[in-house]
Design a protein around this motif. Sequence first.
Motif, PDB file in Angstrom:
ATOM      1  N   ILE A 138      67.457  20.819 -29.081  1.00  0.00           N
ATOM      2  CA  ILE A 138      67.311  19.365 -28.948  1.00  0.00           C
ATOM      3  C   ILE A 138      66.898  19.000 -27.529  1.00  0.00           C
ATOM      4  CG2 ILE A 138      68.639  17.211 -28.918  1.00  0.00           C
ATOM      5  CD1 ILE A 138      70.197  18.319 -31.330  1.00  0.00           C
ATOM      6  N   ILE A 139      67.517  19.647 -26.539  1.00  0.00           N
ATOM      7  CA  ILE A 139      67.121  19.408 -25.144  1.00  0.00           C
ATOM      8  C   ILE A 139      65.652  19.760 -24.950  1.00  0.00           C
ATOM      9  CG2 ILE A 139      67.427  20.240 -22.774  1.00  0.00           C
ATOM     10  CD1 ILE A 139      70.431  20.460 -23.356  1.00  0.00           C
ATOM     11  N   ASN A 140      65.210  20.876 -25.509  1.00  0.00           N
ATOM     12  CA  ASN A 140      63.806  21.281 -25.373  1.00  0.00           C
ATOM     13  C   ASN A 140      62.873  20.238 -25.956  1.00  0.00           C
ATOM     14  OD1 ASN A 140      64.521  23.681 -24.122  1.00  0.00           O
ATOM     15  ND2 ASN A 140      64.476  24.879 -26.013  1.00  0.00           N
ATOM     16  N   TYR A 141      63.213  19.709 -27.136  1.00  0.00           N
ATOM     17  CA  TYR A 141      62.377  18.668 -27.754  1.00  0.00           C
ATOM     18  C   TYR A 141      62.285  17.438 -26.856  1.00  0.00           C
ATOM     19  CZ  TYR A 141      62.311  21.028 -32.339  1.00  0.00           C
ATOM     20  OH  TYR A 141      62.111  21.905 -33.378  1.00  0.00           O
ATOM     21  N   LEU A 142      63.404  17.050 -26.264  1.00  0.00           N
ATOM     22  CA  LEU A 142      63.413  15.854 -25.431  1.00  0.00           C
ATOM     23  C   LEU A 142      62.625  16.058 -24.139  1.00  0.00           C
ATOM     24  CD1 LEU A 142      67.159  14.815 -25.899  1.00  0.00           C
ATOM     25  CD2 LEU A 142      65.169  13.558 -26.732  1.00  0.00           C
ATOM     26  N   VAL A 143      62.695  17.255 -23.568  1.00  0.00           N
ATOM     27  CA  VAL A 143      61.969  17.539 -22.326  1.00  0.00           C
ATOM     28  C   VAL A 143      60.479  17.708 -22.583  1.00  0.00           C
ATOM     29  CG1 VAL A 143      61.666  19.250 -20.486  1.00  0.00           C
ATOM     30  CG2 VAL A 143      63.976  18.555 -21.168  1.00  0.00           C
ATOM     31  N   GLU A 144      60.151  18.452 -23.632  1.00  0.00           N
ATOM     32  CA  GLU A 144      58.744  18.782 -23.899  1.00  0.00           C
ATOM     33  C   GLU A 144      58.018  17.722 -24.707  1.00  0.00           C
ATOM     34  OE1 GLU A 144      59.084  22.582 -25.770  1.00  0.00           O
ATOM     35  OE2 GLU A 144      60.111  23.475 -24.036  1.00  0.00           O
ATOM     36  N   GLY A 145      58.761  16.829 -25.340  1.00  0.00           N
ATOM     37  CA  GLY A 145      58.150  15.767 -26.125  1.00  0.00           C
ATOM     38  C   GLY A 145      57.879  16.188 -27.558  1.00  0.00           C
ATOM     39  N   LEU A 146      57.623  15.196 -28.402  1.00  0.00           N
ATOM     40  CA  LEU A 146      57.317  15.437 -29.808  1.00  0.00           C
ATOM     41  C   LEU A 146      56.014  14.739 -30.172  1.00  0.00           C
ATOM     42  CD1 LEU A 146      60.799  14.867 -31.520  1.00  0.00           C
ATOM     43  CD2 LEU A 146      59.618  17.054 -31.227  1.00  0.00           C
ATOM     44  N   ASP A 147      55.155  15.424 -30.908  1.00  0.00           N
ATOM     45  CA  ASP A 147      53.932  14.805 -31.398  1.00  0.00           C
ATOM     46  C   ASP A 147      54.257  13.820 -32.510  1.00  0.00           C
ATOM     47  OD1 ASP A 147      52.396  16.365 -29.698  1.00  0.00           O
ATOM     48  OD2 ASP A 147      52.235  17.997 -31.174  1.00  0.00           O
ATOM     49  N   ASP A 148      53.377  12.815 -32.672  1.00  0.00           N
ATOM     50  CA  ASP A 148      53.512  11.925 -33.820  1.00  0.00           C
ATOM     51  C   ASP A 148      53.419  12.751 -35.092  1.00  0.00           C
ATOM     52  OD1 ASP A 148      53.811   9.604 -32.345  1.00  0.00           O
ATOM     53  OD2 ASP A 148      51.659   9.245 -32.226  1.00  0.00           O
ATOM     54  N   LEU A 149      54.185  12.365 -36.087  1.00  0.00           N
ATOM     55  CA  LEU A 149      54.281  13.137 -37.320  1.00  0.00           C
ATOM     56  C   LEU A 149      53.695  12.335 -38.467  1.00  0.00           C
ATOM     57  CD1 LEU A 149      55.505  15.896 -38.084  1.00  0.00           C
ATOM     58  CD2 LEU A 149      57.572  14.666 -38.799  1.00  0.00           C
ATOM     59  N   ASP A 150      52.816  12.958 -39.211  1.00  0.00           N
ATOM     60  CA  ASP A 150      52.181  12.288 -40.346  1.00  0.00           C
ATOM     61  C   ASP A 150      53.019  12.508 -41.603  1.00  0.00           C
ATOM     62  OD1 ASP A 150      50.430  10.898 -41.918  1.00  0.00           O
ATOM     63  OD2 ASP A 150      49.015  12.566 -42.158  1.00  0.00           O
ATOM     64  N   VAL A 151      54.201  11.897 -41.600  1.00  0.00           N
ATOM     65  CA  VAL A 151      55.072  11.986 -42.775  1.00  0.00           C
ATOM     66  C   VAL A 151      55.583  10.588 -43.100  1.00  0.00           C
ATOM     67  CG1 VAL A 151      55.844  14.338 -42.251  1.00  0.00           C
ATOM     68  CG2 VAL A 151      57.184  12.390 -41.423  1.00  0.00           C
ATOM     69  N   GLU A 152      55.990  10.410 -44.338  1.00  0.00           N
ATOM     70  CA  GLU A 152      56.611   9.154 -44.746  1.00  0.00           C
ATOM     71  C   GLU A 152      57.987   9.055 -44.107  1.00  0.00           C
ATOM     72  OE1 GLU A 152      56.513   5.532 -46.776  1.00  0.00           O
ATOM     73  OE2 GLU A 152      54.944   7.067 -46.666  1.00  0.00           O
ATOM     74  N   PRO A 153      58.275   7.971 -43.377  1.00  0.00           N
ATOM     75  CA  PRO A 153      59.615   7.838 -42.801  1.00  0.00           C
ATOM     76  C   PRO A 153      60.685   7.872 -43.890  1.00  0.00           C
ATOM     77  CG  PRO A 153      58.127   6.205 -41.863  1.00  0.00           C
ATOM     78  CD  PRO A 153      57.404   6.839 -43.017  1.00  0.00           C
ATOM     79  N   GLY A 154      61.834   8.405 -43.534  1.00  0.00           N
ATOM     80  CA  GLY A 154      62.933   8.453 -44.488  1.00  0.00           C
ATOM     81  C   GLY A 154      63.584   7.098 -44.681  1.00  0.00           C
ATOM     82  N   ASN A 155      64.412   6.997 -45.695  1.00  0.00           N
ATOM     83  CA  ASN A 155      65.137   5.756 -45.973  1.00  0.00           C
ATOM     84  C   ASN A 155      66.430   5.702 -45.178  1.00  0.00           C
ATOM     85  OD1 ASN A 155      63.272   4.886 -48.002  1.00  0.00           O
ATOM     86  ND2 ASN A 155      64.210   6.340 -49.429  1.00  0.00           N
ATOM     87  N   ILE A 156      66.840   4.502 -44.821  1.00  0.00           N
ATOM     88  CA  ILE A 156      68.138   4.270 -44.182  1.00  0.00           C
ATOM     89  C   ILE A 156      68.965   3.410 -45.125  1.00  0.00           C
ATOM     90  CG2 ILE A 156      69.377   3.318 -42.211  1.00  0.00           C
ATOM     91  CD1 ILE A 156      66.916   3.797 -40.496  1.00  0.00           C
ATOM     92  N   THR A 157      70.081   3.968 -45.586  1.00  0.00           N
ATOM     93  CA  THR A 157      70.966   3.256 -46.509  1.00  0.00           C
ATOM     94  C   THR A 157      72.371   3.215 -45.915  1.00  0.00           C
ATOM     95  OG1 THR A 157      71.420   5.322 -47.693  1.00  0.00           O
ATOM     96  CG2 THR A 157      69.625   3.962 -48.529  1.00  0.00           C
ATOM     97  N   SER A 158      73.268   2.541 -46.609  1.00  0.00           N
ATOM     98  CA  SER A 158      74.666   2.497 -46.168  1.00  0.00           C
ATOM     99  C   SER A 158      75.578   2.680 -47.369  1.00  0.00           C
ATOM    100  CB  SER A 158      74.979   1.174 -45.470  1.00  0.00           C
ATOM    101  OG  SER A 158      74.795   0.082 -46.347  1.00  0.00           O
ATOM    102  N   SER A 159      76.778   3.241 -47.119  1.00  0.00           N
ATOM    103  CA  SER A 159      77.748   3.438 -48.189  1.00  0.00           C
ATOM    104  C   SER A 159      79.149   3.445 -47.603  1.00  0.00           C
ATOM    105  CB  SER A 159      77.478   4.759 -48.923  1.00  0.00           C
ATOM    106  OG  SER A 159      77.653   5.871 -48.061  1.00  0.00           O
ATOM    107  N   ASP A 160      80.129   3.309 -48.483  1.00  0.00           N
ATOM    108  CA  ASP A 160      81.533   3.333 -48.086  1.00  0.00           C
ATOM    109  C   ASP A 160      82.208   4.469 -48.852  1.00  0.00           C
ATOM    110  OD1 ASP A 160      84.209   2.993 -47.574  1.00  0.00           O
ATOM    111  OD2 ASP A 160      84.250   0.850 -48.044  1.00  0.00           O
ATOM    112  N   ILE A 161      82.658   5.501 -48.124  1.00  0.00           N
ATOM    113  CA  ILE A 161      83.260   6.663 -48.789  1.00  0.00           C
ATOM    114  C   ILE A 161      84.745   6.813 -48.466  1.00  0.00           C
ATOM    115  CG2 ILE A 161      81.045   7.887 -48.794  1.00  0.00           C
ATOM    116  CD1 ILE A 161      82.236   9.633 -46.496  1.00  0.00           C
ATOM    117  N   LEU A 162      85.360   5.780 -47.878  1.00  0.00           N
ATOM    118  CA  LEU A 162      86.740   5.896 -47.432  1.00  0.00           C
ATOM    119  C   LEU A 162      87.678   6.266 -48.572  1.00  0.00           C
ATOM    120  CD1 LEU A 162      88.912   5.663 -45.257  1.00  0.00           C
ATOM    121  CD2 LEU A 162      88.982   3.190 -45.687  1.00  0.00           C
ATOM    122  N   SER A 163      87.555   5.615 -49.718  1.00  0.00           N
ATOM    123  CA  SER A 163      88.471   5.899 -50.821  1.00  0.00           C
ATOM    124  C   SER A 163      88.254   7.309 -51.367  1.00  0.00           C
ATOM    125  CB  SER A 163      88.329   4.855 -51.927  1.00  0.00           C
ATOM    126  OG  SER A 163      87.020   4.885 -52.472  1.00  0.00           O
TER     127      SER A 163
END
Length: 461
Positions: A138-163
């Motif tokens: 992860i440190i290497n990625y942050l130092v060296e940078g990441l190219d733009d990625l030609d992929v569909e962004p993932g979904n962001i959802t929410s849930s409650d799993i406490l019970s």
Amino acid sequence: MSISAGTYTRDELQRIIKAYDVRGVVGEDITVPFVRDLGEAYGELLRHEGETNLSIGYDMRPSSPELAQAFAEGAAARGLNVDIIGLASTDELYYAAGSRNSAGAMFTASHNPAKYNGIKLCRAGATPVGQESGLREIINYLVEGLDDLDVEPGNITSSDILSDYAQHLRELVDLQNIRPLVVAVDAANGMAGLTVPEVFRGLPIELKPLYFELDGTFPNHEANPLDPKNLVDLQKFTPEVGADIGLAFDGDADRCFVVDEKGQPVSPSAITGLVAKRYLATNPGAKIIHNLITSRAVPEIISENGGTAIRTRVGHSFIKATMAETGATFGGEHSAHYYFADFYNADSGIIAALHVLAALGEGTQQLSQLMAEYTRYAASGEINSTVADQCAATQAVLDAFADRIAEVDELDGVTVSLKGTPAWFNLRASNTEPLLRLNVEAPTKTEVDHLVEEILGIIRN
């Protein structure tokens, strides 16, 4: 826009991304843009490994929700599907990662003061991520940078799993048929204030809550139960309310400290011994892990009950790795971290507490009587000294004790066994600060006090 090379230096990142987690001061080390980039770097690491799902939880610190959202956006940008489970204890996040077989990220600075925040990362199945298992990449990625990625962004959802999480814990430790117990709990304004009532729901337990309001500014005391000053309120509260036991949790509720009905602290080593005996009763011959600063009573109890004791270095990454390698059933540390094979090899303070409650509720003894079997020696607890040259200070102690040393073990620092007595001490240098950590155990408190005085006199002079 993805991370550009040169945005971060390796030196500044290594100050924040530590051996086992990410931690720093909010607004200085931990900022929203940095956390978003960190999420993208972790997302890239997971994408390369074929992982597609990430669960995110966060504690009650004021900065946690915004930081969790930023991290989710970064990970989703690399194609991961992210589910935010919201307010959670760290072991609840491990439950999410284990039960869903998804990677995980928990936003917490555990017992640190309010100005801090951080992230504990795990892979699918709650496998920990440390410097040797992902943080360096992860440190290497942050130092060296990441190219733009030609992929569909993932979904962001929410849930409650406490019970679901609470039900799972109740299935791991059966308390339905115990005698009724009165249980005092100091949540320290941390996540135990949310999780404990749900886990105790339907059990023969009368809960006496102390500081259950979720407040990441910690208005009553620090959320670090290993510091004696933070136990004082629970020690007074437990006998005042007529409780059979008192439980104190840290901020993210993955550690639990116990006091008896008189308000007297119970050593985490004694808790390790008790839980080990319970597992060995149902898993004959099982392997049980303990770190090298737990009491020598722990391996004695494991052996007496037909188990195999395995000694490790201090630190959750060593315990978890050793559990996976050896197939151990349970592991305990003197820092009040407890690890369970039936909980994805992850640590959970509340599961340890449930085992103590089960042992107490299955019999008629008071806790102070029950724990006498597991408390065989006196101990100093961990004592830190600021030392510029830890190696020289350690050697000075070894030289002074040369004619009294029976054995020196260098598994983690130096563990010195003394001639003619069960007494021993361990000296370990901190990896991140100029500190030398001392632990001493001996048959009596007087012997412990004398050894501590002598060793600290050498170290600090």
